[in-house]
Structures are given as structure tokens and as C-alpha cells.
Motif scaffolding. Structure first.
Motif, PDB file in Angstrom:
ATOM      1  N   MET A  49       0.833  -1.198   0.000  1.00  0.00           N
ATOM      2  CA  MET A  49       0.000   0.000   0.000  1.00  0.00           C
ATOM      3  C   MET A  49       0.874   1.257   0.000  1.00  0.00           C
ATOM      4  O   MET A  49       2.025   1.235   0.414  1.00  0.00           O
ATOM      5  CB  MET A  49      -0.898  -0.019   1.247  1.00  0.00           C
ATOM      6  CG  MET A  49      -2.076   0.935   1.191  1.00  0.00           C
ATOM      7  SD  MET A  49      -3.162   0.675  -0.229  1.00  0.00           S
ATOM      8  CE  MET A  49      -3.616  -1.059  -0.032  1.00  0.00           C
ATOM      9  N   TYR A  50       0.299   2.381  -0.486  1.00  0.00           N
ATOM     10  CA  TYR A  50       0.980   3.672  -0.450  1.00  0.00           C
ATOM     11  C   TYR A  50       0.042   4.689   0.189  1.00  0.00           C
ATOM     12  O   TYR A  50      -1.172   4.488   0.249  1.00  0.00           O
ATOM     13  CB  TYR A  50       1.421   4.119  -1.853  1.00  0.00           C
ATOM     14  CG  TYR A  50       0.406   3.895  -2.940  1.00  0.00           C
ATOM     15  CD1 TYR A  50      -0.477   4.907  -3.342  1.00  0.00           C
ATOM     16  CD2 TYR A  50       0.324   2.662  -3.587  1.00  0.00           C
ATOM     17  CE1 TYR A  50      -1.399   4.697  -4.337  1.00  0.00           C
ATOM     18  CE2 TYR A  50      -0.606   2.438  -4.593  1.00  0.00           C
ATOM     19  CZ  TYR A  50      -1.462   3.458  -4.966  1.00  0.00           C
ATOM     20  OH  TYR A  50      -2.386   3.241  -5.952  1.00  0.00           O
ATOM     21  N   GLU A  51       0.611   5.769   0.687  1.00  0.00           N
ATOM     22  CA  GLU A  51      -0.130   6.694   1.547  1.00  0.00           C
ATOM     23  C   GLU A  51      -1.374   7.284   0.888  1.00  0.00           C
ATOM     24  O   GLU A  51      -2.395   7.507   1.539  1.00  0.00           O
ATOM     25  CB  GLU A  51       0.788   7.832   2.021  1.00  0.00           C
ATOM     26  CG  GLU A  51       1.850   7.411   3.019  1.00  0.00           C
ATOM     27  CD  GLU A  51       1.270   6.992   4.366  1.00  0.00           C
ATOM     28  OE1 GLU A  51       0.059   7.189   4.592  1.00  0.00           O
ATOM     29  OE2 GLU A  51       2.027   6.458   5.195  1.00  0.00           O
ATOM     30  N   ASP A 164       5.451   7.166   0.012  1.00  0.00           N
ATOM     31  CA  ASP A 164       5.188   8.586   0.230  1.00  0.00           C
ATOM     32  C   ASP A 164       5.728   9.398  -0.946  1.00  0.00           C
ATOM     33  O   ASP A 164       6.848   9.142  -1.416  1.00  0.00           O
ATOM     34  CB  ASP A 164       5.865   9.028   1.534  1.00  0.00           C
ATOM     35  CG  ASP A 164       5.474  10.421   1.944  1.00  0.00           C
ATOM     36  OD1 ASP A 164       6.000  11.379   1.347  1.00  0.00           O
ATOM     37  OD2 ASP A 164       4.642  10.563   2.865  1.00  0.00           O
ATOM     38  N   PRO A 165       4.983  10.400  -1.433  1.00  0.00           N
ATOM     39  CA  PRO A 165       5.410  11.157  -2.614  1.00  0.00           C
ATOM     40  C   PRO A 165       6.630  12.031  -2.403  1.00  0.00           C
ATOM     41  O   PRO A 165       7.152  12.589  -3.374  1.00  0.00           O
ATOM     42  CB  PRO A 165       4.175  11.997  -2.952  1.00  0.00           C
ATOM     43  CG  PRO A 165       3.410  12.110  -1.679  1.00  0.00           C
ATOM     44  CD  PRO A 165       3.637  10.806  -0.971  1.00  0.00           C
ATOM     45  N   GLY A 182      -0.032   2.514 -11.008  1.00  0.00           N
ATOM     46  CA  GLY A 182       0.866   3.368 -11.767  1.00  0.00           C
ATOM     47  C   GLY A 182       0.273   4.737 -12.046  1.00  0.00           C
ATOM     48  O   GLY A 182       0.953   5.769 -11.962  1.00  0.00           O
ATOM     49  N   ALA A 183      -1.025   4.764 -12.387  1.00  0.00           N
ATOM     50  CA  ALA A 183      -1.697   6.038 -12.652  1.00  0.00           C
ATOM     51  C   ALA A 183      -1.777   6.885 -11.383  1.00  0.00           C
ATOM     52  O   ALA A 183      -1.526   8.098 -11.408  1.00  0.00           O
ATOM     53  CB  ALA A 183      -3.096   5.781 -13.212  1.00  0.00           C
ATOM     54  N   ASP A 184      -2.129   6.248 -10.262  1.00  0.00           N
ATOM     55  CA  ASP A 184      -2.176   6.974  -8.987  1.00  0.00           C
ATOM     56  C   ASP A 184      -0.827   7.588  -8.655  1.00  0.00           C
ATOM     57  O   ASP A 184      -0.725   8.755  -8.244  1.00  0.00           O
ATOM     58  CB  ASP A 184      -2.564   6.020  -7.851  1.00  0.00           C
ATOM     59  CG  ASP A 184      -4.045   5.691  -7.820  1.00  0.00           C
ATOM     60  OD1 ASP A 184      -4.813   6.311  -8.571  1.00  0.00           O
ATOM     61  OD2 ASP A 184      -4.424   4.801  -7.040  1.00  0.00           O
ATOM     62  N   ILE A 185       0.227   6.791  -8.806  1.00  0.00           N
ATOM     63  CA  ILE A 185       1.566   7.242  -8.427  1.00  0.00           C
ATOM     64  C   ILE A 185       2.045   8.346  -9.360  1.00  0.00           C
ATOM     65  O   ILE A 185       2.704   9.303  -8.923  1.00  0.00           O
ATOM     66  CB  ILE A 185       2.540   6.052  -8.402  1.00  0.00           C
ATOM     67  CG1 ILE A 185       2.117   5.056  -7.316  1.00  0.00           C
ATOM     68  CG2 ILE A 185       3.974   6.520  -8.150  1.00  0.00           C
ATOM     69  CD1 ILE A 185       2.858   3.726  -7.369  1.00  0.00           C
ATOM     70  N   ALA A 190       3.422  14.077 -10.064  1.00  0.00           N
ATOM     71  CA  ALA A 190       3.240  15.327 -10.802  1.00  0.00           C
ATOM     72  C   ALA A 190       3.236  16.545  -9.892  1.00  0.00           C
ATOM     73  O   ALA A 190       3.551  17.660 -10.334  1.00  0.00           O
ATOM     74  CB  ALA A 190       1.930  15.266 -11.599  1.00  0.00           C
ATOM     75  N   HIS A 191       2.912  16.357  -8.625  1.00  0.00           N
ATOM     76  CA  HIS A 191       2.858  17.480  -7.685  1.00  0.00           C
ATOM     77  C   HIS A 191       4.193  17.733  -6.981  1.00  0.00           C
ATOM     78  O   HIS A 191       4.329  18.743  -6.287  1.00  0.00           O
ATOM     79  CB  HIS A 191       1.783  17.212  -6.621  1.00  0.00           C
ATOM     80  CG  HIS A 191       0.399  17.136  -7.164  1.00  0.00           C
ATOM     81  ND1 HIS A 191      -0.305  18.226  -7.604  1.00  0.00           N
ATOM     82  CD2 HIS A 191      -0.428  16.069  -7.361  1.00  0.00           C
ATOM     83  CE1 HIS A 191      -1.492  17.854  -8.039  1.00  0.00           C
ATOM     84  NE2 HIS A 191      -1.594  16.549  -7.899  1.00  0.00           N
ATOM     85  N   ARG A 192       5.177  16.833  -7.157  1.00  0.00           N
ATOM     86  CA  ARG A 192       6.415  16.950  -6.380  1.00  0.00           C
ATOM     87  C   ARG A 192       7.676  16.947  -7.242  1.00  0.00           C
ATOM     88  O   ARG A 192       8.695  17.529  -6.854  1.00  0.00           O
ATOM     89  CB  ARG A 192       6.522  15.783  -5.375  1.00  0.00           C
ATOM     90  CG  ARG A 192       5.292  15.527  -4.516  1.00  0.00           C
ATOM     91  CD  ARG A 192       5.054  16.654  -3.525  1.00  0.00           C
ATOM     92  NE  ARG A 192       6.096  16.778  -2.546  1.00  0.00           N
ATOM     93  CZ  ARG A 192       5.944  16.540  -1.231  1.00  0.00           C
ATOM     94  NH1 ARG A 192       4.772  16.117  -0.770  1.00  0.00           N
ATOM     95  NH2 ARG A 192       6.942  16.732  -0.390  1.00  0.00           N
TER      96      ARG A 192
END
Length: 448
Positions: A49-51, A164-165, A182-185, A190-192
Motif C-alpha cells: 500500500m501507499y499513503e 510517500d510522494p 501506476g496512474a495513482d503514483i 506530478a505534484h512533487r
């Protein structure tokens, strides 16, 4: 009856224990972590899982029918809400008492008609005898990590490593693959990141999570349409709502809708359209920090993240015990071993819209089979013959699924549920008078 062993305390393991205990079958569950939740407990050592992760399907299409999620839970819940949901489910049905936590299953081996199972807890190993084995440790733990065509000088990760991003801060990032994770990540990055590119070797269909304020998977859900009509309507809906993948510089899918799992994420297309994410072709060469793509273009990257999915992984049992051929074990309905009547591969099944309730129905069928086989019921003897004759049949409903490892255990939801319902009803017909009276008093308990 000797107790049955259940490996795993994620949603599949929990509903397996729930159904075994509901039908009076003694069982012991083994969980490597300290609590229930499996994949959805980000603190579990086996969780990938990812945050920022949320449920891809809506809660009403995913939840257990006998244990609905609370109204205040989001329509697409965060993983922390789902962890709490499974803890509440385990408490509601008194499942904790069946589990040994902090316990790793090391090896499972047949001994006559029984199973010898070796576990390790607090550094101590022990081997015990069980009357049967239900393997429910999940399908999204062991990363598929293809080898890159060359040596990369930067940081190379799999999506299973991602939490975590902040890992993207200021970096030139290349994602490989565009499944739902992959799409979520990519959207997180894109924000970081300083820049984000995504490399695809094949096309994907995309669907939004919402249509008209409602969850997409709930729209028209009560109307059963033929498979080919469902495919055409969903493809047309995707094109109308989002356009075609080619309009965003992505490859055109070379298959029909649902022959591979669609990406339920329109935000990645939003960011591609705004230039925050750049679409790239397949990788042809890697040299240092430079990656060259099949169209001759290239880019420099600090981090490559491989969103390339997972492999089935059952390290505690020999492959030949699972009738494993090529990509996946050859079983009847993805669960019944053709020869062994006390070995079940629980949850090795994927289908658009199947949800946890579909898996619960699988567990109900298995529990009834165990009980009725022990009772010598004709319905169980009939299913025993069917599972032997039709091993490898997975209820695909005529869908031409892509010949990929990750698609090897996909089924067509309506076809699969029809088969589960039919077997469950047959097994229930042979129930004892006492059990029939119990179900009459509580019809929900017998719902297939």
C-alpha cells in the motif's frame, strides 16, 4: 473433523474463516502481521500500500453484503478506513480468536490425506497436522520486476516500494507501466517532481470514477446486459467522457474493453493534457541516466519507478502441489484443486466488479463443500467430479483476455457468480434438517 488452516488475514482470509466458522468447521488462521487487514494495513510487512491509495471500486460494489460500510465512510475509501473496516468485521464475527498473529507459514506438505504445516512465531518453529488448507495470502505482494535494457545509474524502484510522494521531490521521474497503481503514483509525482514521464508498451482504456455524481461502477449496475453490449457501452462512455487514449499521446488499445482491467483514473489524463506528465513509448535502451524510447526520443532521469504489477507467489508450498502450469495454477473456478479435496486457493480471482462479496461467495461455496463432503452428500460428490473434469476452467464468459501473466486468473464476473451460485444452491439442498431450520430462521446466512 481436524481443523483447517487458513493462511492470511486480509479480506479473503477473513471471509474464509468467517464461513468456515459459520458452518461449524474448526479452523486456525495464520497471519504474519500483528493484526487483520492484509494489503490494506500499510504497516504490515507484506503490504504494498501507499499513503495516497484509495479503493478503486466504490464501497457499495465492494463491501461484504452482511457487513456494509458506515454511511460516513467515503464512497472511495482511503486505505486507513478499510483497515478499520476489516478490524470491525473481524470483531463483529469473532474472528480474532481463530488467528495466530505474528506467525509466518514456512512450509505446507501433504502427509497422507492431511497437511503438515510448519510455522514460525517469535523465532520458534513448529509443525502441526491439519485436515485441510485454504491459501488466502493475496495476489499483490510479489513484484514483477522486468529487467531494463541496459544499466541505470539512478534510483530504480518498483511500485511495491512506494509509500510517500516525498521521494519524488525535485527529481526527474520516469514511470514504467500504467495500471491503476501506476496512474495513482504518476499523479502523486506530478505534484512533487521536477518532471514526470510515463512509458507505456501497450494501450489502456480509462474510465472516470464518477458519472453524474455517482460512482461509475454503480451506474446501470442493476441491469444485466450481454457481455458484448457491456463492452461497447463502456468503451463509448469512456470515449465520450474522456476522449481516446491516442488524443493524449498514449498508445491505442489493441484489445476490447475489459479484456484487460481498465484504469479507473481520469486525473492522469488531466495531468497529461496539462503537460505535467509526458507520455513516452516503450523503452529500447538505458545507459546511465539516459533512457531511449522506441520512437528514437530520449530523456534523462534520476528515478525510474516500475509500475509493472505483481506475480502470484506461494513460497510455502511446492508448485506441483498447486497444479501450477505456466502463469497460474490450473484449478476449477480458480479455487478447487482437481485431485485434492482439502486444498483451496482462495482469492486467486480478479474481475471487474467482483468485490469482496464475490470472494465471500467463493468462501461460502468452499465451506459448504467441505462440510457436505464430510457428510457424504451427493451434491459434494458431484462437485468433486466436476472439479476434476474441468480443472483449468475459470469462467471467462467468452472474454478474450490478454495472454499476460497478470490476466491469467481473470474471470467474467456474471459468469463466475452464476457458477458459484449454482454450486452453492446444490450444496445447500443436501443440508441436514437442523441446518435447514437454522437457515430458515436466518435466511441471510444461506444467501448464495
Amino acid at each position: 473433523m481436524k481443523p483447517f488452516a487458513v493462511i492470511g488475514a486480509g479480506p479473503m482470509g477473513l471471509c474464509s474463516v468467517r464461513n468456515l466458522s459459520k458452518h461449524g468447521i474448526p479452523c486456525v488462521g495464520f497471519e504474519i502481521h500483528s493484526d487483520v487487514g492484509g494489503l490494506w494495513d500499510i504497516d504490515s510487512p507484506t503490504s504494498t500500500m501507499y499513503e495516497s491509495a484509495h479503493l478503486i471500486s466504490s464501497k457499495k460494489m465492494t463491501e461484504f453484503a452482511e457487513f456494509p460500510m458506515a454511511d460516513e465512510v467515503a464512497l472511495f475509501p482511503h486505505h486507513s478506513e478499510l483497515k478499520a473496516y476489516f478490524q470491525a468485521y473481524a470483531q463483529k464475527f469473532d474472528l480474532y480468536r481463530h488467528y495466530e498473529f505474528g506467525t509466518e507459514v514456512l512450509h505446507c506438505e501433504r502427509s497422507g490425506d492431511d497437511w503438515q504445516i510448519t510455522t514460525r512465531c517469535n523465532g520458534e518453529e513448529q509443525t502441526r497436522t491439519f485436515g485441510g488448507l485454504l491459501i488466502a495470502n493475496g495476489t499483490l505482494h510479489h513484484p514483477n520486476m522486468p529487467k531494463l535494457p541496459g544499466d541505470f545509474a539512478g534510483e530504480l524502484l518498483h511500485s511495491s516500494d512506494y509509500r510517500d510522494p516525498t521521494i519524488f521531490d525535485g527529481k526527474r521521474v520516469l514511470l514504467v507501466g500504467c495500471g491503476n497503481s501506476g496512474a495513482d503514483i504518476a499523479v502523486d509525482a506530478a505534484h512533487r517532481a521536477a518532471s514526470v514521464d510515463i512509458s507505456l508498451r501497450r494501450g489502456y482504456y480509462f474510465l472516470p470514477k464518477f458519472i453524474g455524481g455517482k460512482a461509475t461502477d454503480a451506474v446501470g449496475g442493476k441491469v444485466k446486459l450481454p457481455r458484448f453490449i457491456q463492452q461497447r457501452i463502456s468503451a463509448a462512455l469512456s470515449k465520450f467522457m474522456l476522449g481516446t487514449p491516442e488524443q493524449y499521446g498514449l498508445p491505442k488499445p489493441d484489445y476490447k474493453m475489459f479484456e484487460s482491467h481498465p484504469v479507473i483514473n481520469s486525473l492522469i489524463l488531466h495531468h497529461i493534457g496539462h503537460g505535467d506528465i509526458k507520455a513516452r513509448k516503450d523503452i529500447s535502451e538505458v545507459d546511465g541516466h539516459r533512457v531511449t524510447f522506441t520512437d528514437g526520443s530520449s530523456g534523462e532521469y534520476d528515478l525510474i519507478l516500475m509500475a509493472t504489477g505483481y506475480k502470484l507467489h506461494y513460497p510455502f508450498i511446492d508448485r506441483d502441489q498447486l497444479n501450477w502450469d505456466e502463469f497460474a495454477p490450473r484449478l476449477y473456478l480458480n479455487v478447487f484443486h482437481p485431485e485434492y479435496d482439502n486444498l483451496f486457493l482462495m482469492g486467486m480471482v480478479e474481475a471487474a466488479g467482483l468485490g469482496w462479496e464475490g470472494r465471500n461467495r467463493q468462501a461460502e461455496m468452499v465451506a459448504l463443500y467441505i462440510k457436505q463432503l464430510a457428510a457424504g452428500a451427493e451434491s459434494a460428490r458431484k462437485l468433486k467430479q466436476v472439479k476434476r473434469a474441468e480443472a483449468g476452467s475459470r469462467a471467462d464468459g467468452g472474454m478474450q483476455y490478454l495472454k499476460l501473466e497478470r490476466m491469467a486468473y481473470y474471470v467474467h464476473k456474471d459468469t463466475y457468480l452464476k457458477a458459484l451460485t449454482g454450486h452453492t444452491r446444490d450444496l445447500l439442498k443436501d443440508y441436514s434438517v437442523a441446518d435447514t431450520e437454522r437457515f430458515s430462521a436466518n435466511p441471510a446466512a444461506a444467501a448464495p
